[in-house]
Design an enzyme around this catalytic site. Sequence first.
Site, short mmCIF file in Angstrom:
data_model
loop_
_atom_site.label_atom_id
_atom_site.label_comp_id
_atom_site.label_asym_id
_atom_site.label_seq_id
_atom_site.Cartn_x
_atom_site.Cartn_y
_atom_site.Cartn_z
N ASP A 159 0.85 -1.21 0.00
CA ASP A 159 0.00 0.00 0.00
C ASP A 159 0.88 1.25 0.00
O ASP A 159 0.60 2.23 -0.69
CB ASP A 159 -0.91 0.00 1.23
CG ASP A 159 -1.62 -1.33 1.39
OD1 ASP A 159 -2.69 -1.51 0.81
OD2 ASP A 159 -1.06 -2.22 2.07
N HIS A 187 -4.56 -3.70 5.89
CA HIS A 187 -4.29 -3.92 4.46
C HIS A 187 -5.60 -4.34 3.81
O HIS A 187 -5.92 -5.52 3.68
CB HIS A 187 -3.22 -5.00 4.25
CG HIS A 187 -3.12 -5.40 2.80
ND1 HIS A 187 -2.65 -4.53 1.83
CD2 HIS A 187 -3.46 -6.53 2.15
CE1 HIS A 187 -2.71 -5.13 0.65
NE2 HIS A 187 -3.20 -6.34 0.82
#
Length: 326
Positions: A159, A187
């Site tokens: 990310d 996540h």
Amino acid sequence: MKAPVRVAVTGAAGQIGYSLLFRIASGEMLGKDQPVILHLLDLPQAQTALKGVMMELEDCAFPLLAGMVATDDPNVAFKDVKVALLVGARPRSKGMERKDLLEANGAIFTVQGKALNDHAARDVKVLVVGNPANTNAWIAMKSAPDLDPKNFTAMLRLDHNRALSQIAAKTGKPVAAIEKLAVWGNHSPTMYADYRFATIDGQSVKTLINDDVWNRDVFLPTVGKRGAAIIEARGLSSAASAANAAIDHIHDWVLGSNGKWVTMGVPSDGSYGIPEGVMYGVPVVCENGEYKRVEGLEIDAFSRERMDLTLAELEEERAAIAHLFG
Ligand code: NAD
Ligand code: LMR
């Protein structure tokens, strides 16, 4: 020559494994002077495919690859390992609810956490990649009471890297010039990529971009839903970029991040209003084999809302597997 380090990779016969193992064996993760012994764990039915991957690893004649162990037994896989990359997980199949996925993975990560507890080096560094990564990491940590909780982490580096690339494209500046980016939380699409503190050559990224609507309506959804966009386009989930992020995560944890902020999912400690009891993505700086949270950042109302949203999702996931721990 340094003594070899034992590195475990689970799900070694899978797609991320195929992008990961060759880079570990070539020294990209632990350094070009660090020999490694790979401990490769996969399910019994994947052992033949795993043999094929090992044949390819042999055929690369990597000078740093000092040995390989293939097994379907976590107790063998984690024996004396100093690094463990937990990649293998139960994927979501047709008709499976989120709760069922958590349940199936709960079974895997309790067993693996216990095996780490019983067999790994006491200072083992554990990175959980297999989804739902934060909650799986939390389960493994809770199943390993003899190990220091801070040795368990979840992967948010993908990310982080995705956010860096989006910011570089928006500003027209090189990714390497971007400092002080943070990604908070899970996540999952609820993660909150936060460039309020980021700089490029000393200039504020927020000022350079100067577009809160872009942040809310383009940047955050693009980073948050990137995994789904890749599945849609490739028909398979991200693999090379996930492996790359895992290499980055362990590399920086072991060898240092050179003062740069990176994102790791770590056990929450009450800071930033995130109560203990979840694995939560935070900005850290790594030095001497340790990560240290970046402290004292100001949390504005928009960020508070986003950070609480991703926290709520993690707490829901934890509630779904709470029965595993009595
Ligand atoms: P894959 O299906 O290609 O490979 C998974 C491998 O794990 C298979 O070889 C399977 O046999 C093995 N496996 C399953 N259960 C196991 C167990 N109990 N012990 C050992 N091995 C086991 O999947 P992939 O594309 O390599 O992805 C692996 C995981 O990583 C998935 O959960 C995926 O969602 C996740 N992922 C996470 C991120 C992240 O940023 N955290 C990014 C991409 C993918
Ligand atoms: C990703 O972010 O690419 C993966 O976590 C997506 C997935 O669901 O496997």
